[in-house]
Write a protein that holds these residues in place. Structure first.
Motif, PDB file in Angstrom:
ATOM      1  N   LEU A 218      -5.587 -21.231   0.566  1.00  0.00           N
ATOM      2  CA  LEU A 218      -4.889 -20.326   1.470  1.00  0.00           C
ATOM      3  C   LEU A 218      -4.335 -19.128   0.724  1.00  0.00           C
ATOM      4  CD1 LEU A 218      -3.025 -22.824   3.835  1.00  0.00           C
ATOM      5  CD2 LEU A 218      -5.133 -21.562   4.259  1.00  0.00           C
ATOM      6  N   ILE A 219      -4.071 -19.276  -0.562  1.00  0.00           N
ATOM      7  CA  ILE A 219      -3.655 -18.155  -1.409  1.00  0.00           C
ATOM      8  C   ILE A 219      -4.282 -18.353  -2.779  1.00  0.00           C
ATOM      9  CG2 ILE A 219      -1.519 -19.262  -2.170  1.00  0.00           C
ATOM     10  CD1 ILE A 219      -1.916 -15.525  -1.359  1.00  0.00           C
ATOM     11  N   ASP A 220      -4.865 -17.310  -3.323  1.00  0.00           N
ATOM     12  CA  ASP A 220      -5.600 -17.405  -4.587  1.00  0.00           C
ATOM     13  C   ASP A 220      -4.877 -16.591  -5.663  1.00  0.00           C
ATOM     14  OD1 ASP A 220      -7.384 -17.639  -6.618  1.00  0.00           O
ATOM     15  OD2 ASP A 220      -9.106 -16.824  -5.529  1.00  0.00           O
ATOM     16  N   PHE A 221      -4.112 -17.286  -6.505  1.00  0.00           N
ATOM     17  CA  PHE A 221      -3.359 -16.606  -7.555  1.00  0.00           C
ATOM     18  C   PHE A 221      -4.274 -16.040  -8.642  1.00  0.00           C
ATOM     19  CE2 PHE A 221      -0.094 -19.169  -5.552  1.00  0.00           C
ATOM     20  CZ  PHE A 221       1.031 -18.355  -5.592  1.00  0.00           C
ATOM     21  N   SER A 222      -5.491 -16.560  -8.729  1.00  0.00           N
ATOM     22  CA  SER A 222      -6.407 -16.078  -9.777  1.00  0.00           C
ATOM     23  C   SER A 222      -6.810 -14.628  -9.561  1.00  0.00           C
ATOM     24  CB  SER A 222      -7.668 -16.960  -9.828  1.00  0.00           C
ATOM     25  OG  SER A 222      -8.451 -16.787  -8.659  1.00  0.00           O
ATOM     26  N   VAL A 223      -6.528 -14.094  -8.349  1.00  0.00           N
ATOM     27  CA  VAL A 223      -6.871 -12.697  -8.083  1.00  0.00           C
ATOM     28  C   VAL A 223      -6.124 -11.758  -9.027  1.00  0.00           C
ATOM     29  CG1 VAL A 223      -5.077 -12.239  -6.351  1.00  0.00           C
ATOM     30  CG2 VAL A 223      -7.261 -11.069  -6.191  1.00  0.00           C
ATOM     31  N   LEU A 224      -4.975 -12.207  -9.536  1.00  0.00           N
ATOM     32  CA  LEU A 224      -4.198 -11.363 -10.451  1.00  0.00           C
ATOM     33  C   LEU A 224      -4.857 -11.208 -11.816  1.00  0.00           C
ATOM     34  CD1 LEU A 224      -0.585 -12.576  -9.587  1.00  0.00           C
ATOM     35  CD2 LEU A 224      -1.608 -10.366  -9.033  1.00  0.00           C
ATOM     36  N   GLN A 347     -11.297 -12.583  -1.586  1.00  0.00           N
ATOM     37  CA  GLN A 347      -9.948 -12.600  -2.157  1.00  0.00           C
ATOM     38  C   GLN A 347      -9.074 -11.465  -1.620  1.00  0.00           C
ATOM     39  OE1 GLN A 347     -11.412 -12.579  -6.351  1.00  0.00           O
ATOM     40  NE2 GLN A 347     -10.109 -14.375  -6.628  1.00  0.00           N
ATOM     41  N   THR A 348      -9.587 -10.738  -0.623  1.00  0.00           N
ATOM     42  CA  THR A 348      -8.885  -9.567  -0.103  1.00  0.00           C
ATOM     43  C   THR A 348      -7.501  -9.906   0.450  1.00  0.00           C
ATOM     44  OG1 THR A 348     -10.946  -8.395   0.401  1.00  0.00           O
ATOM     45  CG2 THR A 348      -8.976  -7.697   1.588  1.00  0.00           C
ATOM     46  N   LYS A 349      -7.390 -10.996   1.236  1.00  0.00           N
ATOM     47  CA  LYS A 349      -6.096 -11.343   1.832  1.00  0.00           C
ATOM     48  C   LYS A 349      -5.078 -11.706   0.761  1.00  0.00           C
ATOM     49  CE  LYS A 349      -7.891 -12.720   6.340  1.00  0.00           C
ATOM     50  NZ  LYS A 349      -8.255 -13.834   7.232  1.00  0.00           N
ATOM     51  N   PHE A 354      -0.218  -9.728  -2.636  1.00  0.00           N
ATOM     52  CA  PHE A 354       0.465  -9.323  -3.868  1.00  0.00           C
ATOM     53  C   PHE A 354       0.785  -7.828  -3.865  1.00  0.00           C
ATOM     54  CE2 PHE A 354      -1.694 -13.243  -5.361  1.00  0.00           C
ATOM     55  CZ  PHE A 354      -0.549 -13.943  -5.723  1.00  0.00           C
ATOM     56  N   LEU A 355      -0.089  -7.029  -3.251  1.00  0.00           N
ATOM     57  CA  LEU A 355       0.195  -5.599  -3.154  1.00  0.00           C
ATOM     58  C   LEU A 355       1.401  -5.334  -2.249  1.00  0.00           C
ATOM     59  CD1 LEU A 355      -3.463  -4.257  -2.897  1.00  0.00           C
ATOM     60  CD2 LEU A 355      -1.846  -3.737  -4.729  1.00  0.00           C
ATOM     61  N   VAL A 356       1.497  -6.085  -1.167  1.00  0.00           N
ATOM     62  CA  VAL A 356       2.656  -5.925  -0.276  1.00  0.00           C
ATOM     63  C   VAL A 356       3.921  -6.434  -0.966  1.00  0.00           C
ATOM     64  CG1 VAL A 356       3.673  -6.621   1.916  1.00  0.00           C
ATOM     65  CG2 VAL A 356       1.270  -5.974   1.827  1.00  0.00           C
ATOM     66  N   MET A 357       3.808  -7.516  -1.753  1.00  0.00           N
ATOM     67  CA  MET A 357       4.958  -8.013  -2.500  1.00  0.00           C
ATOM     68  C   MET A 357       5.532  -6.947  -3.430  1.00  0.00           C
ATOM     69  SD  MET A 357       3.946 -11.904  -3.594  1.00  0.00           S
ATOM     70  CE  MET A 357       5.470 -12.139  -4.526  1.00  0.00           C
ATOM     71  N   ALA A 358       4.649  -6.068  -3.913  1.00  0.00           N
ATOM     72  CA  ALA A 358       5.086  -5.015  -4.835  1.00  0.00           C
ATOM     73  C   ALA A 358       6.072  -4.063  -4.181  1.00  0.00           C
ATOM     74  CB  ALA A 358       3.879  -4.240  -5.360  1.00  0.00           C
ATOM     75  N   ILE A 359       6.160  -4.096  -2.847  1.00  0.00           N
ATOM     76  CA  ILE A 359       7.120  -3.251  -2.150  1.00  0.00           C
ATOM     77  C   ILE A 359       8.555  -3.641  -2.500  1.00  0.00           C
ATOM     78  CG2 ILE A 359       7.916  -2.566   0.176  1.00  0.00           C
ATOM     79  CD1 ILE A 359       5.096  -2.727   1.153  1.00  0.00           C
ATOM     80  N   VAL A 360       8.720  -4.791  -3.174  1.00  0.00           N
ATOM     81  CA  VAL A 360      10.056  -5.195  -3.613  1.00  0.00           C
ATOM     82  C   VAL A 360      10.681  -4.147  -4.537  1.00  0.00           C
ATOM     83  CG1 VAL A 360       9.414  -6.478  -5.706  1.00  0.00           C
ATOM     84  CG2 VAL A 360      11.407  -7.197  -4.377  1.00  0.00           C
ATOM     85  N   GLY A 361       9.858  -3.260  -5.086  1.00  0.00           N
ATOM     86  CA  GLY A 361      10.397  -2.132  -5.848  1.00  0.00           C
ATOM     87  C   GLY A 361      11.409  -1.346  -5.035  1.00  0.00           C
ATOM     88  N   ASN A 362      11.235  -1.361  -3.695  1.00  0.00           N
ATOM     89  CA  ASN A 362      12.182  -0.696  -2.792  1.00  0.00           C
ATOM     90  C   ASN A 362      13.557  -1.337  -2.818  1.00  0.00           C
ATOM     91  OD1 ASN A 362      10.016   0.839  -2.036  1.00  0.00           O
ATOM     92  ND2 ASN A 362       9.806  -0.019  -0.004  1.00  0.00           N
TER      93      ASN A 362
END
Length: 406
Positions: A218-224, A347-349, A354-362
């Motif tokens: 359901l989530i693939d951490f290897s994408v990082l 692996q797009t989802k 992770f890209l949306v998580m990066a919004i934590v910079g806000n």
């Protein structure tokens, strides 16, 4: 299996509406910061935690959301997100009667969680509804609609909030629009992506053969481990933080440091967002002629120079430069997002999460910027060295970070 053209166009049109809606929500935050400073008697640093409460949801929720999308569909995530955000918006009416800052922060978190569903679903969905080579341009077009929402929030809704102080009415209206939009999505048939079609095929095969559905992550951490995605997450963290530091503090900068009245400041904020809107429309058009990563590099470097001028001079010169910053920020988020998702396929989802998580910079960088402004009131403008550093990371991504391993 590619969706038919007519279905794809309808799907894109509906998803573009989502970009407009979450722009209204997020771009009301700078106005709410100013409003809550007055209403709850907060200083600049304390009020900046309004942003933290909102954007913290974008760090906590994307992985569970990506798992939800993988288990169900983009459509299910969109409908749930719209309903959740509407619930948060309706809660502003009782909250305005209580008038406790902590309650407002909790409500912002709820709204942001709903909007996080929309962003985690809508951004990758747009990239998958068409030719992969034109995905950056398609996402920039969607973000141009987002820019229209930002302009309306800044130019018109901000005046409604600050003018009357009855901001709950604005949020009640927003909640109604979100519920209506959710209803439209419920009764609209959206095209399935290739990944969703494959999941349906496996489930159908399992039912036919009366066997268990094959297990999928359901989530693939290897994408990082993928270089351009990893650098994309880093670049998005700094871009979001830098953009929000400038956006959220614009009215505070004008009213508290540049000596501009609230009425004039809200008009300037509308013009500021108009530059952002123009930047996205012009950038989308130019992307048909220039490579996206080259445009990203040029736009990011332009913002580095403008932030340097703000940091050195401050005052009204800083306000003028912020108009330029707004223009050149316009294409950075969608361009980085689409470049980071290039070639991820199934692996797009996970990559989108992770890209949306990066919004934590806000939720972090604006607070650092606000702290410097509050701590050094005589040289407040040096705080804009913080977003300057952020745009340097964006420039690197447009120079080398976007390159794929293959």
């Amino acid at each position: 299996m590619k969706p038919k053209n007519n279905n794809r166009r309808l799907a894109l049109a509906l998803v573009f509406v989502l970009f407009f809606l979450w722009a209204l929500s997020s771009n009301l935050l700078p106005t709410m910061i100013r409003q809550l400073m007055n209403q709850c008697h907060l200083n600049t640093f304390e009020a900046s935690f309004t942003e933290s409460a909102y954007w913290l949801a974008y760090f906590v929720c994307p992985i569970p959301i990506a798992m939800f999308l993988k288990r169900f569909s983009y459509k299910a995530g969109i409908i749930f997100g719209l309903c959740l955000a509407a619930t948060g918006a309706f809660l502003f009416f009782p909250a305005s009667e209580i008038n406790i800052y902590g309650v407002y922060l909790a409500i912002f978190f709820v709204i942001a969680t709903g909007m996080c569903f929309l962003e985690t679903a809508a951004n990758p969905y747009v990239t998958e509804l068409g030719n992969p080579e034109t995905a950056p341009r398609r996402l920039n077009l969607a973000q141009a609609i987002n820019g229209l929402g930002a302009f309306i929030a800044a130019m018109f809704l901000s005046k409604a909030v600050l003018g009357s102080g009855r901001f709950s009415h604005v949020y009640l209206t927003l909640g109604g629009v979100l519920v209506l939009t959710a209803g439209i999505f419920v009764f609209t048939r959206l095209p399935k992506t290739a990944d969703e079609m494959e999941t349906m095929r496996r489930r159908q095969a399992a039912r036919t053969s009366k066997t268990k559905v094959p297990h999928t992550k359901l989530i693939d951490f290897s994408v990082l481990r993928i270089r351009h995605l990893r650098w994309g997450v880093i670049a998005q963290f700094f871009y979001n933080g830098g953009q929000t530091a400038i956006n959220s503090l614009f009215l505070v900068y004008c009213c508290s440091y540049a000596g501009i009245g609230e009425a004039t400041a809200t008009t300037l904020f509308g013009i500021y967002m108009l530059f952002f809107l123009l930047g996205r429309w012009i950038g989308t058009a130019l992307m048909g002629r220039f490579l996206p990563h080259n445009m990203l590099l040029v736009y990011a470097l332009a913002n580095v120079l403008l932030c340097l001028v703000i940091a050195v001079f401050g005052g009204l010169a800083g306000v003028v430069c912020m108009m330029g910053v707004s223009f050149f920020m316009s294409i950075i988020y969608p361009t980085q997002f689409s470049l980071a998702l290039a070639g991820l396929d199934e692996q797009t989802k996970s990559g989108s999460a992770f890209l949306v998580m990066a919004i934590v910079g806000n939720a972090m960088i604006p607070q650092l910027t606000a702290f410097i402004m509050h701590k050094f009131p005589e040289t407040y403008h040096i705080a804009y060295l913080v977003p300057l550093v952020c745009f340097l990371f964006c420039a690197y991504y447009g120079w080398k970070g976007y390159k794929r391993d293959d």
